[in-house]
Design an enzyme around this catalytic site. Structure first.
Site, PDB file in Angstrom:
ATOM      1  N   ASP A  90       3.462  -7.953   6.809  1.00  0.00           N
ATOM      2  CA  ASP A  90       4.529  -7.048   6.401  1.00  0.00           C
ATOM      3  C   ASP A  90       5.059  -6.260   7.595  1.00  0.00           C
ATOM      4  O   ASP A  90       4.878  -5.056   7.681  1.00  0.00           O
ATOM      5  CB  ASP A  90       3.989  -6.111   5.306  1.00  0.00           C
ATOM      6  N   SER A 134       0.815  -1.202   0.000  1.00  0.00           N
ATOM      7  CA  SER A 134       0.000   0.000   0.000  1.00  0.00           C
ATOM      8  C   SER A 134       0.849   1.251   0.000  1.00  0.00           C
ATOM      9  O   SER A 134       2.050   1.208   0.233  1.00  0.00           O
ATOM     10  CB  SER A 134      -0.891  -0.003   1.235  1.00  0.00           C
TER      11      SER A 134
END
Ligand SMILES: *[C@@H]1O[C@H](CO)[C@@H](O)[C@H](O)[C@H]1NC(C)=O
Ligand SMILES: *[C@@H]1O[C@H](CO)[C@@H](O)[C@H](O)[C@H]1NC(C)=O
Ligand SMILES: *[C@@H]1O[C@H](CO)[C@@H](O)[C@H](O)[C@H]1NC(C)=O
Ligand SMILES: *[C@@H]1O[C@H](CO)[C@@H](O)[C@H](O)[C@H]1NC(C)=O
Ligand SMILES: *[C@@H]1O[C@H](CO)[C@@H](O)[C@H](O)[C@H]1NC(C)=O
Ligand SMILES: *[C@@H]1O[C@H](CO)[C@@H](O)[C@H](O)[C@H]1NC(C)=O
Ligand SMILES: *[C@@H]1O[C@H](CO)[C@@H](O)[C@H](O)[C@H]1NC(C)=O
Ligand SMILES: *[C@@H]1O[C@H](CO)[C@@H](O)[C@H](O)[C@H]1NC(C)=O
Ligand SMILES: *[C@@H]1O[C@H](CO)[C@@H](O)[C@H](O)[C@H]1NC(C)=O
Length: 886
Positions: free
Chosen positions: A732, A621
């Site tokens: 992540d 993102s």
């Protein structure tokens, strides 16, 4: 004379040789200056004679010729042609930049090139045919670009190629036959493209092939038997194609095969019995095919089997008793088949079983009393079967359950109050469409984390207990089609539901039903009056609120206009014109009621279209700052739209985000809302101006402080331990994904990603890039699966970063050495731990040094290369807390 001429020849030879070298050095110097200028690399500002020590540059050891150039993640764009002047380059990494346009064919002039990584850019056009002349190339990575066209035949000459990654592009055409001639190939990934045709049999000639990942293409034909012939394959991912035919028996030859994902195809026939020969099989996923026959008992010989997903096929028969031998089994998913028989108690004994999904079959036994004896079960999904008998009281022993689905069976008796003991129950409790009777137990009110409760279509009676108000996390309820009576308790989740959630109960009254309780039945005169006055008070408050709100809205509208006018004056026109092209908002919500007025979805969407708002870029993102017309500032996370699963399952996604907004922990960033426009998903968060942990650690201007750092380390560990507790694996973990609030309390971000991209499926891009460079656990290369121990490893890297103030990956550690290896190999280099720690901290006091050494021990444990040896996140928290107390 002869000697003289010999000497002069020698001298001349030496001279010309060094002249050649000199000219190459001059050439490299000039080229680097040009490259630095073209790309605007500000860190290349030292003395040009020292260019070998500039960031990202490595020279050959015996002279000063540039051999390696690593410019990844610098936000670069510009004309790449200049790079081909660095004639001796062997290793070029330009990944994670903003390069666009065609890939320049001039790169082929780098005839020494062995490693070329252009991934995660926006290159267009086709793969240059000239690349076929890069005869020394061993690794080529073009993944995550916009490359189209076919795989050019010229690449056939890349005979030394070992690693080819073409995933997430727009490649079409078929996989060429000559792939069989790339005999050194070990890794070939081309998933998420538009490749068609068959998988060539000749791929089986690639004797070293270990990893083949072609998911999400349009491949057809059968899985060629030949690819198993060389017996080297370890990972095979072919999910989401149009493959048909049988699973070849030859699969049993690959004893090292650990990861097989062939779901979402049109495969038929049975599972070959040879599957039992694959001793290292760990993940087998073949859901949504046309497979049939009995479930092969031979799976029970694969002692490492962790996940078995055979959902949505035509399997019939019973679940083999021998599956009880699979002590490592974590997930057994066989929903949507024609299986029958008892619920397999032998499997329930499995110590590691986490998810049992038998839904939508014909299982017809009873729920065994031993259902949760000593198990870790978190998901028990038994709906849509023919399960009989009562729900045993022992269900209360399933204390780890997050989701319990028992709907659409033939269950009788009452709901055992022990269900209220399952304090972890969060996702759903569904008992609908059975034959349950009696009252709802008050103990349900203790399920304060539960989001969805469905007891519809039973014969339940009595009143809805007001104790249910204890279920503070409820979003969805369904009490319809029962014999409930009396007033619906005043409880926001009830009144906010549709009336359909309460219909079909003759005796129920009150909101949201349009049946008023009207003082009939049991309510005395007093309570009637009480209710009336209550309602009046509510109405008065309500109208006051309405006036207040409309005033607020008008004020906001004025403010907004003024701001827009000011903005137009300030920034001139161009950028604003572009950005105000109104995005079409498909959906959006703000979960925090008192923020709903302050957040404007259009403004949120437009903010993400301006580069000037960009805060940081992560694996999954991009983070933006968004200033609302109301004056509020948000941070907005824009998911990369490359994951089709998000876009295709919008309503599922919305529910997941809503559920996540309820996940309450002081060290996790919770979404406060979301916006969907076009194919973009935006998640809204509170804005934290103190920036990320990465920025805090590596910003030279900040004065380091050990106690703050230890608090941060502990906070991050607590956030992660909580996630693991609710069965969420973070995808992540990195210092860039930890945000610090104004008190330096760490908030772990990107949690949503883990829920929105379903990691149990090979289709999501998860199999590609789960994690950030330097934080990815070593075992991931083989398993392609992010696990809790994998999270512990990534956390260990963050902890090392905190202790050493070093980056997780740095050229300075030496070739192929990252922070973890550098720290672990310190004893071998004869260095003491003190030489590893950030000396600015460890030399302050004896106490600091002692604490840091203790924390270093924890970090070493976390980054052990064997996943099983790493501590649990929970224990990490305990160890760190002990350090603080001592
Ligand atoms: C650059 O370094 C070289 C030798 O290392 C030195 O002779 C030269 O003066 C330096 N130039 C500058 C501008 O510092
Ligand atoms: C430098 O080393 C490389 C191999 O690393 C070798 O090919 C080259 O000839 C060497 N150059 C000189 C000038 O010694
Ligand atoms: C890049 O630069 C080269 C010369 O250095 C030039 O020939 C080429 O046209 C440029 N490419 C683009 C896309 O501007
Ligand atoms: C390679 O370099 C040569 C000379 O340096 C140049 O003439 C040629 O055009 C280059 N090739 C490509 C494909 O750019
Ligand atoms: C690209 O692929 C190479 C191997 O071909 C690998 O080493 C590298 O990490 C990949 N790059 C990224 C950004 O994943
Ligand atoms: C592969 O190589 C062999 C021998 O070098 C050659 O005969 C054959 O044509 C090549 N295959 C393809 C498909 O090009
Ligand atoms: C799937 O395969 C069967 C044969 O096994 C075939 O009849 C059917 O048409 C295929 N379905 C699709 C959607 O390709
Ligand atoms: C099972 O997994 C363990 C740990 O990953 C590994 O050491 C072992 O070799 C595996 N067993 C087989 C038969 O592959
Ligand atoms: C299981 O539940 C029963 C009934 O609620 C209880 O008596 C028993 O102690 C529980 N067993 C375990 C192992 O918790």
């Amino acid at each position: 004379m002869a000697l003289l001429s010999f000497l002069s020849i020698l001298l001349f030879g030496l001279l010309s040789r060094s002249q050649f070298l000199n000219s190459q050095i001059m050439n490299d110097q000039a080229a680097l200056l040009e490259i630095g200028k073209e790309f605007g690399i500000s860190v290349w500002n030292g003395n040009i004679s020292d260019y070998c020590s500039w960031p990202g540059i490595s020279c050959s050891s015996n002279n000063s010729v540039v051999e390696r150039l690593d410019l990844s993640s610098h936000g670069l764009q510009g004309n790449l042609t200049l790079i081909s002047d660095l004639k001796s380059l062997k290793w070029l990494d330009l990944s994670y930049n903003k390069f666009h346009g065609m890939i320049p064919p001039s790169l082929v002039n780098l005839s020494e090139l062995e490693f070329l990584d252009l991934s995660f850019n926006a290159f267009e056009g086709s793969i240059p045919v000239e690349f076929g002349r890069l005869r020394n190339l061993k690794a080529l990575n073009l993944s995550n670009n916009l490359i189209n066209g076919v795989i050019p035949d010229e690449l056939e000459s890349l005979v030394k190629l070992q690693d080819l990654r073409l995933y997430s592009n727009k490649l079409s055409g078929s996989i060429p036959l000559w792939f069989g001639n790339l005999t050194s190939l070990r890794v070939f990934t081309a998933y998420e493209n538009a490749l068609s045709g068959v998988i060539p049999h000749r791929l089986g000639l690639v004797s070293e092939l270990k990893l083949l990942n072609l998911h999400s293409n349009y491949l057809e034909g059968s899985i060629p038997e030949s690819i198993f012939a060389m017996e080297q394959l370890e990972t095979l991912v072919l999910t989401q194609n149009r493959l048909s035919g049988y699973i070849p028996e030859a699969i049993g030859k690959c004893r090292g095969l650990s990861n097989v994902r062939i779901g979402d195809n049109n495969l038929s026939g049975g599972i070959p019995r040879e599957i039992g020969n694959i001793s290292s099989l760990t993940y087998f996923e073949a859901n949504n095919n046309n497979l049939s026959g009995m479930i092969a008992m031979e799976f029970s010989k694969c002692s490492n089997l962790t996940l078995l997903n055979l959902a949505l096929n035509s399997f019939f028969g019973t679940i083999p008793l021998e599956f009880g031998l699979l002590s490592n089994l974590q997930e057994l998913i066989v929903s949507g088949n024609s299986l029958f028989g008892d619920i397999p108690t032998s499997i329930l004994r499995g110590k590691n079983l986490n998810k049992l999904d038998l839904s939508n079959n014909r299982f017809d036994g009873t729920i065994p009393r031993s259902i949760c004896n000593a198990s870790k079960l978190q998901f028990l999904l038994l709906s849509q079967n023919s399960i009989k008998g009562e729900i045993p009281r022992e269900i209360g022993n399933c204390t780890k359950l997050l989701e319990l689905q028992l709907g659409s069976n033939y269950l009788i008796g009452t709901i055992p109050p022990e269900i209220g003991h399952i304090k972890n129950l969060q996702i759903a409790l569904n008992l609908s469409s059975n034959r349950l009777h009696g009252q709802l137990p008050e103990e349900l009110g203790r399920l304060d984390k539960l989001v969805s409760l469905d007891v519809s279509s039973n014969q339940l009676s009595g009143s809805i207990p007001s104790a249910l108000k204890g279920m503070m996390s409820l979003i969805e309820v369904n009490f319809s089609n029962n014999h409930f009576s009396g007033p619906i308790p005043l409880f926001q989740p009830f009144q906010k539901s549709f009336n359909s959630s309460f219909l079909g109960n003759k005796g129920l009254c009150g909101e949201p039903l349009s049946v008023s309780c009207g003082g009939l039945n049991d309510s005395t005169h007093d309570t009637y009056h009480h209710k009336v006055s209550y309602k009046i008070i509510l109405a008065v408050i309500g109208s006051g609120l309405a006036v207040f709100l409309s005033v607020t809205v008008i004020v906001l509208l004025f403010m907004m206009r003024e701001r827009q006018e000011n903005a137009a004056k300030d920034t001139g026109t161009t950028e604003d014109d572009e950005a105000s092209a109104n995005p079409v908002i498909l959906a959006g919500n703000v979960f925090v009621e008192n923020l709903q007025q302050a957040i404007d979805f259009d403004a949120v969407a437009r903010a993400t279209m301006k580069d000037s708002n960009l805060l940081s870029t992560g694996t999954f993102s991009t983070l933006y700052r968004a200033d609302m017309p109301s004056g509020m500032t948000l941070s907005v996370r824009k998911l990369r739209s490359m994951d089709k699963t998000v876009v295709n399952h919008r309503s599922k996604m919305i529910r997941e985000v809503e559920k996540l907004s309820k996940l309450c922990h002081g060290n996790l960033m919770r979404p406060i809302g979301f916006v969907l426009f076009e194919d973009v998903v935006l998640l809204l968060h509170q804005y934290c101006p103190n920036a990320t942990l990465a920025q805090y650690l590596h910003d030279q201007t900040k004065k380091p402080d050990w106690s703050t750092r230890l608090n941060i380390a502990t906070g991050v560990a607590e956030g992660l331990a909580f996630l693991h507790h609710v069965a969420i694996i973070h995808l992540d973990i990195s210092s860039g994904n930890v945000v610090l609030d104004s008190n330096f309390t760490p908030l772990v971000g990107e949690v949503e990603i883990s829920k929105l991209l379903d990691p149990s499926r090979g289709t999501a891009s998860i199999s590609a890039v789960a994690g950030s460079f330097g934080y990815i656990p070593p075992e991931y290369a083989y398993t392609m699966q992010v696990t809790a121990p994998g999270n512990v490893y990534s956390y260990g890297v963050v902890l090392l970063e905190i202790l050493t103030t070093q980056l997780p990956v740095d050229e300075a550690f030496g070739e192929g050495i990252d922070l973890v290896k550098w720290v672990h190999s310190a004893p071998a280099r004869g260095e003491t731990p003190e030489q590893i720690l950030d000396a600015r901290l460890s030399t302050i006091s004896f106490a600091c040094r002692k604490e840091m050494l203790a924390a270093l021990k924890v970090a070493l444990l976390c980054t052990d290369s064997t996943p099983a040896k790493r501590p649990k996140m929970k224990n990490v928290v305990e160890m760190l807390q002990e350090i603080k107390q001592d």
